[in-house]
Design an enzyme around this catalytic site. Sequence first.
Site, short mmCIF file in Angstrom:
data_model
loop_
_atom_site.label_atom_id
_atom_site.label_comp_id
_atom_site.label_asym_id
_atom_site.label_seq_id
_atom_site.Cartn_x
_atom_site.Cartn_y
_atom_site.Cartn_z
CE LYS A 35 -6.60 2.22 11.52
NZ LYS A 35 -5.39 1.59 10.96
CE LYS A 66 -7.32 -7.95 8.45
NZ LYS A 66 -7.66 -7.45 9.77
CG HIS A 115 -12.49 -2.42 -4.25
ND1 HIS A 115 -12.09 -1.87 -3.05
CD2 HIS A 115 -11.40 -3.00 -4.77
CE1 HIS A 115 -10.81 -2.12 -2.90
NE2 HIS A 115 -10.35 -2.80 -3.92
CE LYS A 161 -0.42 0.72 5.05
NZ LYS A 161 0.07 0.78 6.41
CB SER A 183 -3.86 -8.99 8.93
OG SER A 183 -3.61 -8.45 10.18
#
Length: 473
Positions: free
Chosen positions: A108, A72, A67, A96, A364
């Site tokens: 991930k 990440k 979306h 998160k 990050s």
Amino acid sequence: MSSNQQYSFFQSVEKSFDKAAKFTKWDLGILEQIKACNSVYQMRFPVKRDDGSIEVIEAYRVQHSQHKSPCKGGIRFSDEVNQDEVMALASLMTYKCAIVNVPFGGGKGGIKINPRNYSTYELEKITRRYTAELVKKNFIGPGIDVPAPDYGTGPREMAWIVDTYASLKPGEIDAAGCVTGKPITQGGVRGRTEATGLGVFFGIREVCNMEDVMKKLGLSTGIQGKTVVVQGIGNVGYHSAKFFRENGAKVICISEHDGAVYNVNGLHEDELIAFRKQTGSIINAPGTTLLAKKEDALELECDILIPAALENVINGENAPRIKAKIIGEAANGPCTPEADEIFNQRGILCVPDMYLNAGGVTVSYFEWLKNLSHVRYGRMEKRFTENLNTHILGQIEGLTGKRVNDQERAFIMHGPDEQDLVHSGLEETMITATREIMEIWKENPAIPDMRTAAYVNAINKVATSYAELGIFP
Ligand code: NAD
């Protein structure tokens, strides 16, 4: 890794999602789309070991949601890695990122190896081959999917990834943004090391500044004078303890894997680390008392408890004996769902991991922005700000005939460097995220806890994004 053995890890994430979704008004189809993992790449590739044998490596990359782009999420090296775990972790990354307003989808990766069983050369070959596999299937890139460190990986592995990516994509000007958590020399950002602990501090400080919340807990506002217990003095625990102490809290107990030390007047994390360097343990550090069992630390009388080590340490068994008023989940999953229910009944506030430990991914994001802009934070404005401040201060001193002291002078003149700006961006992020979650909770008092309110916030943001994008016909 599941916090509830009846369910797989991914199923328990879905369960928490469903619990929160009841407090939203989104179409069932949109909710189903959010929950699903959009792309799962399962791969096998051979690696020649140092002894000449060939081993087939099992690895994964999951993109939970697009979306927002890129996706990440970290890459984990562990012999526990499996598809369900990577899917669960990828979905948690979507939620998160949404909570802390980092404009990424969740992803991930995992390689099913115990890194301790491999030489550095073998690890480099595995990491580079994994990266090449991701490149082949278009599963990595600054605009596609941006990995980061997780269990068993760190800046070294990220440097191998960026180097492999850049050599397979010659001329790609933004190649450094294909991965974060890199060493500074390879495009990393200053302020990453302490980011998670500092984020934990900023989040809890914001909660402590909320008068109504503190009143309910029977606490005064502010951090000053609060007593804190920290479990685990690794990266996150050490920095959390440091920022709490520096801001006037008293860290009365720190526990480690081999014991817990206590001082009612407060401990200094650097002294414990220095002592551990000499002796191999924090046990018997000068001026400390050893608790009978390390687990007793969790049950001490204190204002704030920061579990910063392992998952599932506070559960149905010990939650009734917890005396802290606030629990700040610095670790991932330190409290089980059974513990959550007990805290609700007992009026203990549990500040959830999903956003409280988001300092790493937030910084990050800053690293990725730095890579895309090709300029270090502060480079353009630091000197300008210092010159301007010097001028303003000179004018004020001239007009008043008074001179500020040297310490104040240094503070006023200082122009921001990269670390200052990263800390400031993190502070803004954690304050905003805390306020948003608390606002949702206040608007709907039927929401049982802050964790569910955080999920509601995530669902609303991701669903809005889908709804506004429109679903592709
Ligand atoms: P770390 O390995 O640096 O530190 C963990 C510390 O906990 C170690 O010092 C270890 O000895 C100690 N420990 C182990 N068992 C213990 C026990 N039973 N009692 C007390 N202490 C014990 O790891 P970390 O990076 O600080 O991560 C800690 C937690 O925070 C993990 O759950 C991790 O997933 C989570 N987290 C870390 C980051 C990050 O940026 N490092 C970001 C988000 C979440």
